[in-house]
Design a protein around this motif. Structure first.
Motif, PDB file in Angstrom:
ATOM      1  N   THR A 167       0.822  -1.208   0.000  1.00  0.00           N
ATOM      2  CA  THR A 167       0.000   0.000   0.000  1.00  0.00           C
ATOM      3  C   THR A 167       0.853   1.254   0.000  1.00  0.00           C
ATOM      4  O   THR A 167       0.584   2.215  -0.745  1.00  0.00           O
ATOM      5  CB  THR A 167      -0.930   0.009   1.224  1.00  0.00           C
ATOM      6  N   ASP A 168       1.897   1.253   0.818  1.00  0.00           N
ATOM      7  CA  ASP A 168       2.768   2.423   0.886  1.00  0.00           C
ATOM      8  C   ASP A 168       3.592   2.591  -0.396  1.00  0.00           C
ATOM      9  O   ASP A 168       3.884   3.718  -0.810  1.00  0.00           O
ATOM     10  CB  ASP A 168       3.699   2.320   2.097  1.00  0.00           C
ATOM     11  N   ILE A 169       3.963   1.472  -1.013  1.00  0.00           N
ATOM     12  CA  ILE A 169       4.668   1.547  -2.298  1.00  0.00           C
ATOM     13  C   ILE A 169       3.760   2.201  -3.332  1.00  0.00           C
ATOM     14  O   ILE A 169       4.186   3.081  -4.084  1.00  0.00           O
ATOM     15  CB  ILE A 169       5.101   0.146  -2.780  1.00  0.00           C
ATOM     16  N   ALA A 170       2.502   1.782  -3.354  1.00  0.00           N
ATOM     17  CA  ALA A 170       1.546   2.355  -4.302  1.00  0.00           C
ATOM     18  C   ALA A 170       1.406   3.857  -4.098  1.00  0.00           C
ATOM     19  O   ALA A 170       1.393   4.637  -5.055  1.00  0.00           O
ATOM     20  CB  ALA A 170       0.186   1.665  -4.141  1.00  0.00           C
ATOM     21  N   THR A 171       1.325   4.279  -2.840  1.00  0.00           N
ATOM     22  CA  THR A 171       1.203   5.702  -2.526  1.00  0.00           C
ATOM     23  C   THR A 171       2.443   6.464  -2.954  1.00  0.00           C
ATOM     24  O   THR A 171       2.371   7.529  -3.574  1.00  0.00           O
ATOM     25  CB  THR A 171       0.964   5.897  -1.018  1.00  0.00           C
ATOM     26  N   GLN A 172       3.601   5.915  -2.632  1.00  0.00           N
ATOM     27  CA  GLN A 172       4.864   6.599  -2.920  1.00  0.00           C
ATOM     28  C   GLN A 172       5.118   6.734  -4.418  1.00  0.00           C
ATOM     29  O   GLN A 172       5.665   7.740  -4.878  1.00  0.00           O
ATOM     30  CB  GLN A 172       6.022   5.831  -2.271  1.00  0.00           C
ATOM     31  N   LEU A 173       4.700   5.729  -5.186  1.00  0.00           N
ATOM     32  CA  LEU A 173       4.961   5.742  -6.622  1.00  0.00           C
ATOM     33  C   LEU A 173       3.772   6.237  -7.452  1.00  0.00           C
ATOM     34  O   LEU A 173       3.825   6.227  -8.673  1.00  0.00           O
ATOM     35  CB  LEU A 173       5.358   4.335  -7.094  1.00  0.00           C
ATOM     36  N   ASN A 174       2.703   6.653  -6.749  1.00  0.00           N
ATOM     37  CA  ASN A 174       1.494   7.115  -7.433  1.00  0.00           C
ATOM     38  C   ASN A 174       0.917   6.051  -8.366  1.00  0.00           C
ATOM     39  O   ASN A 174       0.523   6.324  -9.509  1.00  0.00           O
ATOM     40  CB  ASN A 174       1.780   8.403  -8.234  1.00  0.00           C
ATOM     41  N   LEU A 175       0.867   4.816  -7.856  1.00  0.00           N
ATOM     42  CA  LEU A 175       0.318   3.697  -8.605  1.00  0.00           C
ATOM     43  C   LEU A 175      -0.808   3.058  -7.804  1.00  0.00           C
ATOM     44  O   LEU A 175      -0.960   3.322  -6.615  1.00  0.00           O
ATOM     45  CB  LEU A 175       1.407   2.638  -8.865  1.00  0.00           C
ATOM     46  N   SER A 176      -1.590   2.191  -8.453  1.00  0.00           N
ATOM     47  CA  SER A 176      -2.586   1.415  -7.720  1.00  0.00           C
ATOM     48  C   SER A 176      -1.894   0.221  -7.068  1.00  0.00           C
ATOM     49  O   SER A 176      -0.833  -0.215  -7.519  1.00  0.00           O
ATOM     50  CB  SER A 176      -3.683   0.928  -8.666  1.00  0.00           C
ATOM     51  N   VAL A 177      -2.504  -0.303  -6.013  1.00  0.00           N
ATOM     52  CA  VAL A 177      -1.947  -1.481  -5.353  1.00  0.00           C
ATOM     53  C   VAL A 177      -1.906  -2.655  -6.343  1.00  0.00           C
ATOM     54  O   VAL A 177      -0.955  -3.450  -6.335  1.00  0.00           O
ATOM     55  CB  VAL A 177      -2.792  -1.868  -4.116  1.00  0.00           C
ATOM     56  N   LYS A 178      -2.911  -2.748  -7.204  1.00  0.00           N
ATOM     57  CA  LYS A 178      -2.940  -3.813  -8.203  1.00  0.00           C
ATOM     58  C   LYS A 178      -1.747  -3.725  -9.149  1.00  0.00           C
ATOM     59  O   LYS A 178      -1.127  -4.740  -9.494  1.00  0.00           O
ATOM     60  CB  LYS A 178      -4.248  -3.741  -9.006  1.00  0.00           C
ATOM     61  N   THR A 179      -1.396  -2.510  -9.566  1.00  0.00           N
ATOM     62  CA  THR A 179      -0.255  -2.329 -10.462  1.00  0.00           C
ATOM     63  C   THR A 179       1.044  -2.710  -9.761  1.00  0.00           C
ATOM     64  O   THR A 179       1.918  -3.357 -10.345  1.00  0.00           O
ATOM     65  CB  THR A 179      -0.177  -0.870 -10.951  1.00  0.00           C
ATOM     66  N   VAL A 180       1.181  -2.307  -8.497  1.00  0.00           N
ATOM     67  CA  VAL A 180       2.372  -2.673  -7.728  1.00  0.00           C
ATOM     68  C   VAL A 180       2.470  -4.189  -7.601  1.00  0.00           C
ATOM     69  O   VAL A 180       3.542  -4.779  -7.738  1.00  0.00           O
ATOM     70  CB  VAL A 180       2.350  -2.025  -6.329  1.00  0.00           C
ATOM     71  N   SER A 181       1.323  -4.836  -7.343  1.00  0.00           N
ATOM     72  CA  SER A 181       1.289  -6.291  -7.232  1.00  0.00           C
ATOM     73  C   SER A 181       1.732  -6.954  -8.535  1.00  0.00           C
ATOM     74  O   SER A 181       2.464  -7.951  -8.525  1.00  0.00           O
ATOM     75  CB  SER A 181      -0.121  -6.755  -6.862  1.00  0.00           C
ATOM     76  N   THR A 182       1.316  -6.372  -9.654  1.00  0.00           N
ATOM     77  CA  THR A 182       1.719  -6.904 -10.967  1.00  0.00           C
ATOM     78  C   THR A 182       3.224  -6.769 -11.154  1.00  0.00           C
ATOM     79  O   THR A 182       3.891  -7.696 -11.629  1.00  0.00           O
ATOM     80  CB  THR A 182       0.980  -6.169 -12.097  1.00  0.00           C
ATOM     81  N   HIS A 183       3.771  -5.609 -10.786  1.00  0.00           N
ATOM     82  CA  HIS A 183       5.223  -5.408 -10.889  1.00  0.00           C
ATOM     83  C   HIS A 183       5.969  -6.410 -10.023  1.00  0.00           C
ATOM     84  O   HIS A 183       6.998  -6.963 -10.426  1.00  0.00           O
ATOM     85  CB  HIS A 183       5.596  -3.987 -10.469  1.00  0.00           C
ATOM     86  N   LYS A 184       5.447  -6.656  -8.821  1.00  0.00           N
ATOM     87  CA  LYS A 184       6.097  -7.615  -7.925  1.00  0.00           C
ATOM     88  C   LYS A 184       6.082  -9.010  -8.539  1.00  0.00           C
ATOM     89  O   LYS A 184       7.105  -9.719  -8.526  1.00  0.00           O
ATOM     90  CB  LYS A 184       5.396  -7.633  -6.570  1.00  0.00           C
ATOM     91  N   THR A 185       4.934  -9.412  -9.068  1.00  0.00           N
ATOM     92  CA  THR A 185       4.829 -10.732  -9.700  1.00  0.00           C
ATOM     93  C   THR A 185       5.809 -10.864 -10.858  1.00  0.00           C
ATOM     94  O   THR A 185       6.511 -11.874 -10.998  1.00  0.00           O
ATOM     95  CB  THR A 185       3.392 -10.961 -10.213  1.00  0.00           C
ATOM     96  N   ASN A 186       5.885  -9.821 -11.692  1.00  0.00           N
ATOM     97  CA  ASN A 186       6.771  -9.853 -12.851  1.00  0.00           C
ATOM     98  C   ASN A 186       8.236  -9.931 -12.443  1.00  0.00           C
ATOM     99  O   ASN A 186       9.023 -10.698 -13.021  1.00  0.00           O
ATOM    100  CB  ASN A 186       6.538  -8.626 -13.736  1.00  0.00           C
ATOM    101  N   LEU A 187       8.623  -9.138 -11.455  1.00  0.00           N
ATOM    102  CA  LEU A 187      10.033  -9.139 -11.057  1.00  0.00           C
ATOM    103  C   LEU A 187      10.419 -10.462 -10.399  1.00  0.00           C
ATOM    104  O   LEU A 187      11.542 -10.957 -10.573  1.00  0.00           O
ATOM    105  CB  LEU A 187      10.365  -7.930 -10.180  1.00  0.00           C
TER     106      LEU A 187
END
Length: 214
Positions: A167-187
């Protein structure tokens, strides 16, 4: 006169850098920026020679900013000023188009030298970074898994290993939590890792665990 714009989200850091630059006879501060949006405003509105850019600012990531600036003003020289001392950050910044990389720890002693080198068309990097860039260009050289990550994926990795929540990553990067989750899965898939513990062990092994800018 060498005209410089200073971009850092901490006002006290900007003031310190401005004092150093202002003390040099043939250099002047043409402007400053505290976030990614302001950086692009200065790039588009002002005429200057060198951008001193912090990698860790609100809004766009430093790596993204470098690529965007290079696409809009390829002649503008960029000197990255970062708290990160690990080679990976410097190598990634140079590959994205920065002209130099200087740590904040060494800035007081080396800033003038770095600015002159970059402004004159040269590159200001350490011997170790130059070696890593040369090795990466050699045919058949095997890249480590994290080098295959996109800039945004690498940024998410940094935050994850620093213990920042999704959640904090999403806030800091101005992204949705879903998008952050996708980035995490991909990496995680790109690096062949199964869970957070493996990610942290990998980060420790490869020196990717330096604390982020508070």
């Amino acid at each position: 006169m060498i005209r410089i714009v200073i971009a850092d989200d901490h006002a006290i850091v900007r003031e310190g850098l401005k004092r150093i630059v202002s003390s040099i006879a043939d250099m002047e501060v043409a402007g400053e920026a505290g976030n990614g949006t302001e950086v692009m405003q200065r790039v588009r509105e002002l005429a200057f020679d060198v951008l001193v850019l912090d990698l860790s600012m609100p809004g766009r990531s430093g790596m993204e900013l470098i690529k965007l600036i290079r696409s809009e003003k390829p002649q503008l020289r960029i000197l990255v000023l970062s708290m990160h001392q690990e080679l990976q950050y410097a190598v990634r910044a140079i590959k994205n188009g920065a002209s130099g990389y200087l740590t904040k720890e060494s800035a007081p002693a080396q800033l003038e030298q770095a600015l002159r080198k970059v402004a004159s068309g040269g590159a200001f990097i350490s011997a170790e970074v130059a070696e890593q860039l040369a090795l990466g260009a050699m045919p058949g050289n095997q890249a480590v898994p994290h080098e295959s990550l996109s800039n945004r994926e690498f940024e998410v990795l940094q935050l994850l290993v620093a213990g920042v929540s999704m959640t904090d990553i999403a806030t800091q990067l101005n992204l949705s939590v879903k998008t952050v989750s996708t980035h995490k899965t991909n990496l995680m898939q790109k690096m062949g890792l199964q869970n957070q513990s493996e990610l942290i062990r990998y980060a420790l092994k490869h020196g990717l665990t330096e604390p982020l800018d508070p």
